[in-house]
Design a protein around this motif. Structure first.
Motif, PDB file in Angstrom:
ATOM      1  N   VAL A  15       3.585  -5.570  -0.059  1.00 53.56           N
ATOM      2  CA  VAL A  15       4.611  -4.616   0.666  1.00 53.56           C
ATOM      3  C   VAL A  15       4.294  -4.608   2.226  1.00 53.56           C
ATOM      4  O   VAL A  15       5.340  -4.765   2.976  1.00 53.56           O
ATOM      5  CB  VAL A  15       4.517  -3.007   0.092  1.00 53.56           C
ATOM      6  CG1 VAL A  15       5.718  -2.373   0.981  1.00 53.56           C
ATOM      7  CG2 VAL A  15       4.994  -3.173  -1.185  1.00 53.56           C
ATOM      8  N   GLY A  16       3.004  -4.311   2.470  1.00 55.39           N
ATOM      9  CA  GLY A  16       2.825  -4.137   3.995  1.00 55.39           C
ATOM     10  C   GLY A  16       2.515  -5.668   4.641  1.00 55.39           C
ATOM     11  O   GLY A  16       2.677  -5.556   5.899  1.00 55.39           O
ATOM     12  N   GLU A  17       2.363  -6.696   4.131  1.00 51.67           N
ATOM     13  CA  GLU A  17       2.069  -7.727   4.636  1.00 51.67           C
ATOM     14  C   GLU A  17       3.013  -8.910   4.174  1.00 51.67           C
ATOM     15  O   GLU A  17       3.578  -9.798   5.057  1.00 51.67           O
ATOM     16  CB  GLU A  17       0.670  -8.247   4.437  1.00 51.67           C
ATOM     17  CG  GLU A  17      -0.472  -7.383   5.214  1.00 51.67           C
ATOM     18  CD  GLU A  17      -1.777  -7.807   5.004  1.00 51.67           C
ATOM     19  OE1 GLU A  17      -1.943  -8.981   5.070  1.00 51.67           O
ATOM     20  OE2 GLU A  17      -2.689  -7.051   5.032  1.00 51.67           O
ATOM     21  N   ILE A  18       3.062  -9.204   2.950  1.00 46.11           N
ATOM     22  CA  ILE A  18       3.808 -10.368   2.425  1.00 46.11           C
ATOM     23  C   ILE A  18       5.406 -10.291   2.521  1.00 46.11           C
ATOM     24  O   ILE A  18       6.096 -11.186   2.966  1.00 46.11           O
ATOM     25  CB  ILE A  18       3.341 -10.561   0.973  1.00 46.11           C
ATOM     26  CG1 ILE A  18       1.911 -11.086   0.852  1.00 46.11           C
ATOM     27  CG2 ILE A  18       4.459 -11.590   0.422  1.00 46.11           C
ATOM     28  CD1 ILE A  18       1.519 -11.139  -0.636  1.00 46.11           C
ATOM     29  N   PHE A  19       5.925  -8.844   2.128  1.00 44.98           N
ATOM     30  CA  PHE A  19       7.327  -8.552   2.287  1.00 44.98           C
ATOM     31  C   PHE A  19       7.684  -8.895   3.677  1.00 44.98           C
ATOM     32  O   PHE A  19       8.700  -9.617   4.042  1.00 44.98           O
ATOM     33  CB  PHE A  19       7.538  -7.109   1.972  1.00 44.98           C
ATOM     34  CG  PHE A  19       7.697  -7.139   0.480  1.00 44.98           C
ATOM     35  CD1 PHE A  19       7.478  -8.009  -0.405  1.00 44.98           C
ATOM     36  CD2 PHE A  19       8.228  -5.678  -0.224  1.00 44.98           C
ATOM     37  CE1 PHE A  19       7.674  -7.809  -2.007  1.00 44.98           C
ATOM     38  CE2 PHE A  19       8.404  -5.412  -1.542  1.00 44.98           C
ATOM     39  CZ  PHE A  19       7.836  -6.734  -2.219  1.00 44.98           C
ATOM     40  N   PRO A  20       7.189  -8.270   4.908  1.00 47.66           N
ATOM     41  CA  PRO A  20       7.659  -8.457   6.157  1.00 47.66           C
ATOM     42  C   PRO A  20       7.570 -10.036   6.529  1.00 47.66           C
ATOM     43  O   PRO A  20       8.638 -10.348   7.261  1.00 47.66           O
ATOM     44  CB  PRO A  20       6.642  -7.595   7.044  1.00 47.66           C
ATOM     45  CG  PRO A  20       6.048  -6.712   5.941  1.00 47.66           C
ATOM     46  CD  PRO A  20       6.080  -7.568   4.759  1.00 47.66           C
ATOM     47  N   ALA A  21       6.501 -10.818   6.047  1.00 51.14           N
ATOM     48  CA  ALA A  21       6.746 -12.110   6.579  1.00 51.14           C
ATOM     49  C   ALA A  21       7.852 -12.807   5.618  1.00 51.14           C
ATOM     50  O   ALA A  21       8.332 -14.008   6.547  1.00 51.14           O
ATOM     51  CB  ALA A  21       5.286 -12.790   6.122  1.00 51.14           C
ATOM     52  N   ILE A  22       8.078 -12.666   4.566  1.00 51.94           N
ATOM     53  CA  ILE A  22       9.048 -13.094   3.879  1.00 51.94           C
ATOM     54  C   ILE A  22      10.471 -12.713   4.717  1.00 51.94           C
ATOM     55  O   ILE A  22      11.464 -13.608   4.919  1.00 51.94           O
ATOM     56  CB  ILE A  22       9.141 -12.851   2.383  1.00 51.94           C
ATOM     57  CG1 ILE A  22       8.296 -13.297   1.631  1.00 51.94           C
ATOM     58  CG2 ILE A  22      10.681 -13.234   1.836  1.00 51.94           C
ATOM     59  CD1 ILE A  22       8.109 -14.826   1.552  1.00 51.94           C
ATOM     60  N   GLN A  23      10.650 -11.571   5.009  1.00 50.03           N
ATOM     61  CA  GLN A  23      11.853 -10.976   5.735  1.00 50.03           C
ATOM     62  C   GLN A  23      12.143 -11.630   7.075  1.00 50.03           C
ATOM     63  O   GLN A  23      13.189 -11.814   7.678  1.00 50.03           O
ATOM     64  CB  GLN A  23      11.768  -9.477   5.890  1.00 50.03           C
ATOM     65  CG  GLN A  23      11.993  -8.905   4.363  1.00 50.03           C
ATOM     66  CD  GLN A  23      11.726  -7.388   4.371  1.00 50.03           C
ATOM     67  OE1 GLN A  23      10.944  -6.855   4.864  1.00 50.03           O
ATOM     68  NE2 GLN A  23      12.705  -6.721   4.220  1.00 50.03           N
ATOM     69  N   ALA A  24      10.965 -12.092   7.582  1.00 53.68           N
ATOM     70  CA  ALA A  24      10.937 -12.759   9.020  1.00 53.68           C
ATOM     71  C   ALA A  24      11.498 -14.260   8.916  1.00 53.68           C
ATOM     72  O   ALA A  24      11.886 -14.822   9.892  1.00 53.68           O
ATOM     73  CB  ALA A  24       9.463 -12.599   9.798  1.00 53.68           C
ATOM     74  N   GLN A  25      11.484 -14.688   7.669  1.00 52.56           N
ATOM     75  CA  GLN A  25      11.926 -16.168   7.703  1.00 52.56           C
ATOM     76  C   GLN A  25      13.450 -16.047   7.546  1.00 52.56           C
ATOM     77  O   GLN A  25      14.205 -14.748   7.179  1.00 52.56           O
ATOM     78  CB  GLN A  25      11.387 -16.794   6.223  1.00 52.56           C
ATOM     79  CG  GLN A  25      10.012 -16.931   6.213  1.00 52.56           C
ATOM     80  CD  GLN A  25       9.337 -17.319   5.007  1.00 52.56           C
ATOM     81  OE1 GLN A  25      10.169 -17.527   4.075  1.00 52.56           O
ATOM     82  NE2 GLN A  25       7.962 -17.531   4.738  1.00 52.56           N
ATOM     83  N   PRO A  26      14.182 -17.068   7.666  1.00 54.27           N
ATOM     84  CA  PRO A  26      15.804 -17.171   7.516  1.00 54.27           C
ATOM     85  C   PRO A  26      16.038 -17.162   6.134  1.00 54.27           C
ATOM     86  O   PRO A  26      15.088 -17.541   5.407  1.00 54.27           O
ATOM     87  CB  PRO A  26      16.118 -18.643   8.085  1.00 54.27           C
ATOM     88  CG  PRO A  26      14.871 -19.364   8.054  1.00 54.27           C
ATOM     89  CD  PRO A  26      13.716 -18.551   8.224  1.00 54.27           C
ATOM     90  N   PRO A  27      17.111 -16.344   5.811  1.00 50.09           N
ATOM     91  CA  PRO A  27      17.503 -16.429   4.416  1.00 50.09           C
ATOM     92  C   PRO A  27      17.629 -17.812   3.648  1.00 50.09           C
ATOM     93  O   PRO A  27      17.975 -18.743   4.390  1.00 50.09           O
ATOM     94  CB  PRO A  27      18.776 -15.503   4.399  1.00 50.09           C
ATOM     95  CG  PRO A  27      18.936 -14.925   5.723  1.00 50.09           C
ATOM     96  CD  PRO A  27      18.106 -15.809   6.739  1.00 50.09           C
TER      97      PRO A  27
END
Length: 221
Positions: A196-208
């Motif tokens: 939740v703290g690291e992987i989710f933000p990294a994915i959300q920073a990518q374009p959809p």
């Protein structure tokens, strides 16, 4: 003053009776293979007529599938009980709730994550997938995210991948006895915090997915 002893039984409401049948069936299916449990066994354990099982659940197979569905689906209550506070605290409480739940229905949970005897047909596979997806949605809800967001499908898939580790860790703890509950708690809570703290933000920073690609280094944004 009435001095008569209280009656030993009372008439149950339909929902209570249904839950009683479910509880007895879950216990029996956890103790024996699917083929070794009959509707007569369930009726005897619940103290009801066999026809009442058919009335509430249909066939033995349908009752068993309902037990699998419920055993593997994280209920909304698990989200509602989470305290306010840092991610680490919420993850710790969530994993503690999960391990308590597994402990309370250990045999049925183990049977549900690897159902045997009923056959791994399309309906069973569908129920397992739906339970995984709904449980993943509960996790996303608990951290304030939605599967309907731009990255919702990827986030749901990440939680389902985490769920695979949860089941594997559960077997190491309950079946192989190679891990203690405390070790499983540490593994899952730390992994959930990282997810939740690291992987989710990294994915959300990518374009959809399906969106425009990110500009290459050195190119105008």
């Amino acid at each position: 003053m009435n001095t008569e002893p209280a009656p030993r039984w009372r008439r149950l409401e339909p929902d209570e009776r249904k839950e009683q049948i479910y509880t007895c069936a879950a216990r029996l299916f956890g103790e024996r293979p699917y083929s070794a449990v009959s509707t007569s066994d369930i009726a005897a354990a619940a103290g009801v007529a066999r026809g009442l099982i058919n009335h509430y659940f249909g066939t033995k197979r349908e009752l068993y599938l309902e037990i699998i569905r419920r055993a593997l689906t994280v209920p909304r209550l698990a989200v509602e009980i989470l305290p306010d506070g840092p991610l680490e605290l919420r993850a710790d409480v969530a994993i503690e709730w999960f391990l308590d739940m597994v402990t309370s229905q250990e045999r049925m949970w183990l049977a549900a994550i690897a159902p045997e005897g009923i056959g791994r047909d399309l309906e069973v596979e569908r129920i397992l997938e739906e339970a995984d997806r709904e449980s993943a949605d509960r996790v996303l809800e608990a951290v304030g995210l939605s599967r309907e967001s731009d990255h919702g499908p990827e986030l749901n898939a990440l939680v389902r991948a985490f769920g695979g580790m949860v089941k594997s860790a559960g077997r190491e703890w309950l079946v192989r006895r190679s891990l203690t509950r405390e070790q499983v708690h540490l593994l899952l809570s730390k992994s959930l915090v990282t997810l939740v703290g690291e992987i989710f933000p990294a994915i959300q920073a990518q374009p959809p997915r399906g969106g425009p690609p990110s500009p290459r280094q050195g190119e105008p944004g």
